[in-house]
Design a protein around this motif. Structure first.
Motif, PDB file in Angstrom:
ATOM      1  N   TYR A 225     -14.236  -0.153  -4.226  1.00 28.04           N
ATOM      2  CA  TYR A 225     -12.812   0.176  -4.246  1.00 28.04           C
ATOM      3  C   TYR A 225     -12.560   1.537  -4.886  1.00 28.04           C
ATOM      4  N   HIS A 226     -13.252   1.812  -5.971  1.00 27.26           N
ATOM      5  CA  HIS A 226     -13.006   3.049  -6.725  1.00 27.26           C
ATOM      6  C   HIS A 226     -13.493   4.307  -6.004  1.00 27.26           C
ATOM      7  N   LYS A 227     -14.142   4.154  -4.872  1.00 29.36           N
ATOM      8  CA  LYS A 227     -14.515   5.327  -4.085  1.00 29.36           C
ATOM      9  C   LYS A 227     -13.994   5.224  -2.648  1.00 29.36           C
ATOM     10  N   THR A 228     -12.879   4.483  -2.479  1.00 25.18           N
ATOM     11  CA  THR A 228     -12.301   4.267  -1.152  1.00 25.18           C
ATOM     12  C   THR A 228     -10.805   4.562  -1.180  1.00 25.18           C
ATOM     13  N   PHE A 229     -10.337   5.263  -0.136  1.00 28.48           N
ATOM     14  CA  PHE A 229      -8.917   5.608   0.001  1.00 28.48           C
ATOM     15  C   PHE A 229      -8.418   5.156   1.374  1.00 28.48           C
ATOM     16  N   LEU A 230      -7.137   4.781   1.431  1.00 26.54           N
ATOM     17  CA  LEU A 230      -6.484   4.429   2.686  1.00 26.54           C
ATOM     18  C   LEU A 230      -5.413   5.468   2.995  1.00 26.54           C
ATOM     19  N   LEU A 231      -5.551   6.151   4.135  1.00 22.29           N
ATOM     20  CA  LEU A 231      -4.559   7.111   4.600  1.00 22.29           C
ATOM     21  C   LEU A 231      -3.812   6.495   5.789  1.00 22.29           C
ATOM     22  N   VAL A 232      -2.489   6.528   5.725  1.00 24.15           N
ATOM     23  CA  VAL A 232      -1.657   5.943   6.783  1.00 24.15           C
ATOM     24  C   VAL A 232      -0.810   7.048   7.400  1.00 24.15           C
ATOM     25  N   ALA A 233      -1.089   7.383   8.658  1.00 19.74           N
ATOM     26  CA  ALA A 233      -0.373   8.450   9.362  1.00 19.74           C
ATOM     27  C   ALA A 233       0.538   7.837  10.419  1.00 19.74           C
ATOM     28  N   GLY A 234       1.808   8.205  10.401  1.00 23.27           N
ATOM     29  CA  GLY A 234       2.766   7.665  11.361  1.00 23.27           C
ATOM     30  C   GLY A 234       4.118   7.503  10.707  1.00 23.27           C
ATOM     31  N   GLU A 235       5.151   7.380  11.521  1.00 19.67           N
ATOM     32  CA  GLU A 235       6.518   7.277  11.016  1.00 19.67           C
ATOM     33  C   GLU A 235       6.990   5.831  10.971  1.00 19.67           C
ATOM     34  N   ASP A 236       7.599   5.468   9.850  1.00 23.85           N
ATOM     35  CA  ASP A 236       8.236   4.170   9.694  1.00 23.85           C
ATOM     36  C   ASP A 236       8.862   4.118   8.303  1.00 23.85           C
ATOM     37  N   LYS A 237       9.493   2.997   7.989  1.00 23.65           N
ATOM     38  CA  LYS A 237      10.043   2.800   6.652  1.00 23.65           C
ATOM     39  C   LYS A 237       8.895   2.496   5.690  1.00 23.65           C
ATOM     40  N   ILE A 238       8.721   3.372   4.717  1.00 23.57           N
ATOM     41  CA  ILE A 238       7.541   3.296   3.850  1.00 23.57           C
ATOM     42  C   ILE A 238       7.745   2.365   2.653  1.00 23.57           C
ATOM     43  N   LYS A 239       8.969   2.238   2.153  1.00 21.88           N
ATOM     44  CA  LYS A 239       9.216   1.532   0.897  1.00 21.88           C
ATOM     45  C   LYS A 239       8.604   0.132   0.820  1.00 21.88           C
ATOM     46  N   PRO A 240       8.771  -0.720   1.844  1.00 16.14           N
ATOM     47  CA  PRO A 240       8.197  -2.071   1.730  1.00 16.14           C
ATOM     48  C   PRO A 240       6.680  -2.070   1.578  1.00 16.14           C
ATOM     49  N   PHE A 241       6.018  -1.096   2.187  1.00 17.62           N
ATOM     50  CA  PHE A 241       4.556  -1.049   2.133  1.00 17.62           C
ATOM     51  C   PHE A 241       4.068  -0.397   0.846  1.00 17.62           C
ATOM     52  N   LYS A 242       4.857   0.550   0.323  1.00 17.47           N
ATOM     53  CA  LYS A 242       4.544   1.089  -1.003  1.00 17.47           C
ATOM     54  C   LYS A 242       4.669  -0.018  -2.051  1.00 17.47           C
ATOM     55  N   ARG A 243       5.714  -0.840  -1.891  1.00 16.80           N
ATOM     56  CA  ARG A 243       5.918  -1.951  -2.821  1.00 16.80           C
ATOM     57  C   ARG A 243       4.758  -2.937  -2.747  1.00 16.80           C
ATOM     58  N   LEU A 244       4.273  -3.213  -1.548  1.00 17.62           N
ATOM     59  CA  LEU A 244       3.127  -4.112  -1.395  1.00 17.62           C
ATOM     60  C   LEU A 244       1.886  -3.516  -2.039  1.00 17.62           C
ATOM     61  N   ALA A 245       1.689  -2.205  -1.876  1.00 15.86           N
ATOM     62  CA  ALA A 245       0.531  -1.541  -2.486  1.00 15.86           C
ATOM     63  C   ALA A 245       0.578  -1.642  -4.005  1.00 15.86           C
ATOM     64  N   VAL A 246       1.776  -1.522  -4.567  1.00 17.43           N
ATOM     65  CA  VAL A 246       1.935  -1.660  -6.026  1.00 17.43           C
ATOM     66  C   VAL A 246       1.621  -3.088  -6.445  1.00 17.43           C
ATOM     67  N   GLN A 247       2.162  -4.059  -5.710  1.00 19.64           N
ATOM     68  CA  GLN A 247       1.923  -5.468  -6.029  1.00 19.64           C
ATOM     69  C   GLN A 247       0.443  -5.828  -5.935  1.00 19.64           C
ATOM     70  N   ALA A 248      -0.248  -5.200  -4.972  1.00 24.35           N
ATOM     71  CA  ALA A 248      -1.680  -5.485  -4.779  1.00 24.35           C
ATOM     72  C   ALA A 248      -2.553  -4.688  -5.732  1.00 24.35           C
ATOM     73  N   GLY A 249      -1.946  -3.776  -6.498  1.00 26.57           N
ATOM     74  CA  GLY A 249      -2.690  -2.982  -7.474  1.00 26.57           C
ATOM     75  C   GLY A 249      -3.509  -1.865  -6.878  1.00 26.57           C
ATOM     76  N   VAL A 250      -3.111  -1.372  -5.684  1.00 26.25           N
ATOM     77  CA  VAL A 250      -3.903  -0.333  -5.011  1.00 26.25           C
ATOM     78  C   VAL A 250      -3.080   0.918  -4.695  1.00 26.25           C
ATOM     79  N   ALA A 251      -1.909   1.052  -5.314  1.00 25.45           N
ATOM     80  CA  ALA A 251      -1.015   2.169  -4.989  1.00 25.45           C
ATOM     81  C   ALA A 251      -1.690   3.522  -5.168  1.00 25.45           C
ATOM     82  N   GLU A 252      -2.583   3.616  -6.151  1.00 23.79           N
ATOM     83  CA  GLU A 252      -3.254   4.894  -6.421  1.00 23.79           C
ATOM     84  C   GLU A 252      -4.244   5.273  -5.323  1.00 23.79           C
ATOM     85  N   ARG A 253      -4.569   4.321  -4.463  1.00 17.88           N
ATOM     86  CA  ARG A 253      -5.571   4.558  -3.418  1.00 17.88           C
ATOM     87  C   ARG A 253      -4.970   4.593  -2.014  1.00 17.88           C
TER      88      ARG A 253
END
Length: 369
Positions: A225-253
């Protein structure tokens, strides 16, 4: 010839929208007069093609689309077009580019109350206008799976379908110095050469399964995990997925990039393309990944997933989808010693396909009909 292209909305980061413009340009290059009618246009206007914005008021998307169909009629009747080509389902089309999945299948799987909504009724009526037995619309089919569903639900005449091979634009393939591009992209996002980039491409985060990818990233062992990043390219409403990333503890990645014009560079800089879509008629980005040698993880429901299987260029998430299965596949691919085999297999498979001539083939069909 005089050809009208009808599209609800255009923006430069959608696969359907790019296909529409490329086909229109292919027809224009042959000397045909091409007009595009749409409710909205974002991005540069094309040369030698007239774009007409048709106002369509409405508090809901389906009302706007109904009014677009109503308001476009006088424009089409004023000019004696040889062909009217649609990229969304609507009446009075001579040809329809079938990039969207069968809505009747979706409706059948929902509740009675959902099927009684104005949105559902409107979508089914639009679909019926194209695929119904009384329609004479020819269908440019890019998915065998969806073609069978339409025939099953609507009894559509098989002879109205014109099957197409996958197609991508040549500008989606990087031909420059790959190592330099990888270094440039990784430097932009502060990602090291030995770190992993998981890439998602496509507008419509929910349908593409961005939530599934966030959860899969969170499931990785800490050392990976500490050497892996997820890049998401495309248009949509980002807030719900940013919130999920925070809840899952992976927002920094997780990095949400929005719409990008440099997708080819992102493809060659990444290690795995993730496409765990809930439903997908085809998935053109899968072919783009094959062409540049990027291994893929994709759900079985995607129309083009069989190409990944046939090419042996990644892994298929079987149906019904299980998050744990996706998690295990991701971990196995990140730690596998066969990454280079997947890359080479993908390139070799794509090289044997005629992937660059779809707009010209469609222009042939329009001229013939």
């Amino acid at each position: 010839m005089k050809i009208a292209f009808c599209l609800f909305k255009y923006f430069p980061f959608g696969g359907l929208e790019r296909d529409c413009l490329q086909i229109a340009e292919a027809c224009s290059a042959r000397g045909h007069n091409v007009d595009i009618y749409t409710m909205a246009w974002k991005g540069d206007l094309p040369e030698n093609i007239k774009v007409t914005i048709i106002p369509a008021a409405g508090f809901t998307n389906h009302r706007q689309r109904e009014n677009f169909v109503k308001n476009i009629k006088p424009f089409l009747q004023k000019i004696n077009y040889n062909a009217i080509v649609g990229f969304n389902k609507m009446p009075f089309l001579d040809l329809y580019y079938a990039a969207d999945p069968c809505y009747a299948v979706k409706a059948a799987g929902r509740s009675f109350l959902y099927r009684m909504t104005g949105r559902c009724k409107s979508n089914l009526e639009m679909e019926q206008a194209v695929f119904g037995k009384d329609s004479h619309t020819h269908i440019l089919s890019i998915s065998h799976q969806q073609q069978d569903l339409y025939i099953n639900y609507y009894g559509t005449d098989q002879e109205r379908f014109h099957t197409l091979s996958p197609g991508i634009s040549k500008d989606r393939i990087i031909t420059g110095e790959i190592d330099a591009i990888r270094h440039q992209v990784r430097k932009e996002f502060s990602i090291g050469h030995n770190e992993n980039i998981l890439l998602m491409v496509g507008s419509g985060y929910k349908r593409k399964g961005v939530d599934r990818s966030i959860l899969a990233l969170a499931s990785l062992p800490l050392d990976i995990y500490h050497k892996t990043f997820l890049l998401v390219a495309g248009e949509d409403k980002i807030k719900p997925f940013k919130r999920l990333a925070v809840q899952a503890g992976v927002a920094e990645r997780v990095n949400f990039l929005g719409g990008r014009n440099d997708i080819p560079k992102l493809l060659v800089a990444s290690d795995i393309l993730l496409h765990p879509a809930y439903h997908e008629n085809t998935g053109t980005v899968l072919i783009e990944a094959l062409a540049v040698g990027l291994p893929v993880i994709v759900t079985e429901v995607c129309g083009y997933s069989f190409h990944i299987k046939n090419a042996d260029a990644g892994k298929i998430i079987p149906s019904p989808f299980k998050q744990e299965t996706f998690n295990n596949i991701l971990l196995s691919m990140l730690t596998a010693e066969t990454k280079e085999d997947w890359r080479n297999n993908g390139k070799q498979y794509a090289a044997g396909m005629d992937i660059f001539r779809m707009p010209e083939k469609i222009a042939d069909i329009i001229e013939k009909l």
